[in-house]
Design an enzyme around this catalytic site. Structure first.
Site, mmCIF file in Angstrom:
data_model
loop_
_atom_site.group_PDB
_atom_site.id
_atom_site.type_symbol
_atom_site.label_atom_id
_atom_site.label_comp_id
_atom_site.label_asym_id
_atom_site.label_seq_id
_atom_site.Cartn_x
_atom_site.Cartn_y
_atom_site.Cartn_z
ATOM 1 N N CYS A 28 6.569 -9.615 -8.809
ATOM 2 C CA CYS A 28 5.245 -10.237 -8.747
ATOM 3 C C CYS A 28 4.936 -10.932 -10.078
ATOM 4 C CB CYS A 28 4.186 -9.208 -8.358
ATOM 5 S SG CYS A 28 2.633 -9.947 -7.811
ATOM 6 N N HIS A 44 6.174 -6.783 -3.486
ATOM 7 C CA HIS A 44 6.301 -5.484 -4.161
ATOM 8 C C HIS A 44 7.289 -4.592 -3.406
ATOM 9 C CE1 HIS A 44 3.142 -5.701 -7.274
ATOM 10 N NE2 HIS A 44 2.606 -6.590 -6.451
ATOM 11 N N GLU A 83 8.452 -1.825 -4.397
ATOM 12 C CA GLU A 83 8.252 -0.421 -4.748
ATOM 13 C C GLU A 83 7.312 0.309 -3.797
ATOM 14 O OE1 GLU A 83 5.329 -2.651 -7.529
ATOM 15 O OE2 GLU A 83 7.105 -3.064 -6.308
ATOM 16 N N GLY A 126 -1.300 26.415 -8.146
ATOM 17 C CA GLY A 126 -0.776 25.265 -7.433
ATOM 18 C C GLY A 126 0.676 25.021 -7.804
#
Length: 520
Positions: free
Chosen positions: A86, A176, A178, A232
């Site tokens: 980009c 893009h 990704e 977590g």
């Protein structure tokens, strides 16, 4: 992190895109080590890392603006492969003698790419003459190419959608690759690092584990360490890494701030004391946290307050232990990138995270953040590498500020108890339906809204509960989970029947973007 063990490195230069870290994720999926650096320090990083290839990220800036970010000239003088994405394509063209213009038709969202020529970049995925879905997000576009470049792909609003100088191994894509919305994007990036750059796959979570342990030992030395354990996945993996690195120098501290899920604190204590033999202190600070949050409705102030109190509690506990020099946190890439650019680049702040935005400037302990470069799915792989059970690794993400940010408006003990019960019922229904592992994250939200209802022969005026469930790969983008309506009906009925204080249940069908996964 040290890169001495990874001579085959890809350098990613960050021009401020919100999804730069996804480029790194895709490169790592190809088992190749990479580092993201801001364009401001790219010259230094290029000399230090001596990368085998370079990827230039997108940016919110326009290449046509005076003073807009540029790539170091050194990368074009080094004779190594370069991929511009980009804005990265645009600045590469502008710097090498091509032309970029603003004011043409923009492309945002799904687009279709027509492959004009075969290329090593497309090997095994796209052939000349075929059309493929990609994801665009640009206002500027290339209008003329530097010497040596040819067009190998076009789209309706981007005639230079993919360009290549095959001799110098320079490539540019206007879309893009990704993001998951470009279905073949990960394979295209793998082609770049494996076929074009020639880097062999050798970076794994096993290798990262060794690197992280070494880095912790180097940072900590003989100092005392405490770990902010929440139960977590993130903090648990960070704790196990730190324990492997420094052993008895580590003490874990679990702060029960009154904002955890139902029975969570006790479950965490039992697991880490009994199964992992980690030194663990449980601190009941619920009165302190809830008192400080009482009546506070601003989500940023909630996060900052929680972050400040966490550090205060840890410092107090450290003094009781005779002092501690370091604090381990399970901060991840998405935590930091949404707070402020991890790389120091010009990306836009979305919201602060308690791990990073709430830290007092004059904190008395140094931070140790061994997971700062990892995505959630990588942390789970690392957890498996460290021996955590699948049932634990697969737990849904839970924010550090806990239920406080799932309770928009003022926080009270009563509202937290209502929310805690509703959330437990919702997750129980998900597990009974066999849906837990298919969902990235699911939770209940107690809205600061009361509505009229009828129960039996009486009128009620109680809270609204919103249910949220999303699917995602890395937490950076997400879609709402498409439940069967019968499931939602059953969950809503149980919540209304079993939780006093709720008389209406709604389901959130917002994706990310435009929304975030959490409500605050």
């Amino acid at each position: 992190m040290s890169t001495t063990a990874y001579p085959d490195t890809i350098l990613i230069i960050d021009f401020g895109s919100q999804v730069t870290q996804l480029i790194a994720r895709r490169v790592r999926e190809a088992n190749v080590y990479c580092e993201i650096v801001p364009f401001q320090s790219a010259d230094e990083a290029f000399k230090r890392l001596q990368p085998k290839g370079v990827i230039l990220s997108g940016s919110p800036h326009s290449t046509t603006d005076i003073g807009s970010p540029r790539a170091p000239q050194a990368i074009f003088d080094a004779g190594i492969p370069v991929l511009g994405i980009c804005y990265g394509e645009q600045t590469m063209c502008a710097q090498l003698g091509g032309n970029v213009e603003s004011g043409h038709d923009r492309e945002f969202g799904r687009a279709f790419l027509d492959v004009q020529e075969d290329s090593p970049l497309f090997a095994g995925i796209w052939a000349k003459g075929t059309r493929h879905q990609v994801w665009m997000s640009h206002g500027d576009r290339v209008t003329s190419l530097p010497d040596g470049f040819t067009i190998i792909g076009t789209s309706p609003n981007a005639p230079y959608a993919v360009i290549a100088d095959e001799k110098r191994k320079y490539y540019g894509v206007q879309f893009h690759p990704e993001v998951v919305h470009t279905p073949d994007g990960a394979k295209l990036l793998q082609n770049f690092v494996h076929r074009i750059v020639g880097v062999k796959p050798g970076w794994t979570m096993g290798a990262y584990r060794e690197q992280a342990v070494e880095a912790i030992r180097k940072q900590v030395g003989s100092g005392k360490v405490i770990c902010a354990l929440s139960g977590g996945v993130d903090s648990s993996v960070a704790a196990l890494l730190a324990h492997e690195a420094v052993g008895d120098q580590l003490t874990c501290i679990l702060v029960d701030h009154g904002l955890m899920r139902k029975d969570e604190a006790q479950q965490v204590v039992e697991m880490f004391r009994e199964h992992y033999n980690l030194p663990l202190i449980l601190v009941d600070a619920s009165d302190r946290f809830i008192g400080a949050l009482e009546g506070e409705s601003d989500p940023e102030k909630k996060r900052k307050t929680i972050g400040r109190l966490f550090i205060e509690v840890f410092e107090e506990e450290a003094r009781k232990l005779g002092g501690a020099d370091f604090l381990v946190q399970g901060t991840l890439y998405p935590d930091v990138i949404e707070s402020v650019s991890f790389t120091g680049g010009p990306s836009v702040t979305i919201k602060s995270h308690h791990n990073v935005g709430g830290l007092p400037e004059r904190m008395k302990m140094q931070l140790v953040e061994p997971l700062r470069e990892l995505f959630k799915d990588e942390v789970r792989l690392l957890g498996k590498e460290l021996g955590l059970p699948d049932s634990f690794i697969g737990r849904h993400p839970f924010p550090g500020p806990g239920l406080a940010i799932r309770c928009p408006g003022g926080v009270t003990r009563e509202k937290l108890e209502i929310l805690r019960e509703a959330d437990a019922i919702y997750l129980d229904e998900i597990r009974k339906a066999g849906l837990y592992d298919a969902i990235w994250q699911a939770f209940a939200v107690l809205l600061p809204v009361q509505t009229v209802g009828v129960m039996g022969d009486g009128r009620t005026y109680e809270f609204v509960c919103a249910l949220r469930a999303v699917t995602s790969v890395d937490g950076m983008t997400a879609d709402f989970y498409h439940y069967d309506m019968n499931f939602l009906g059953n969950a809503a009925t149980r919540i209304i029947n079993e939780v006093r204080g709720i008389n209406r249940v709604v389901y959130d069908v917002t994706s990310k973007p435009p929304g975030t996964i959490e409500w605050e």
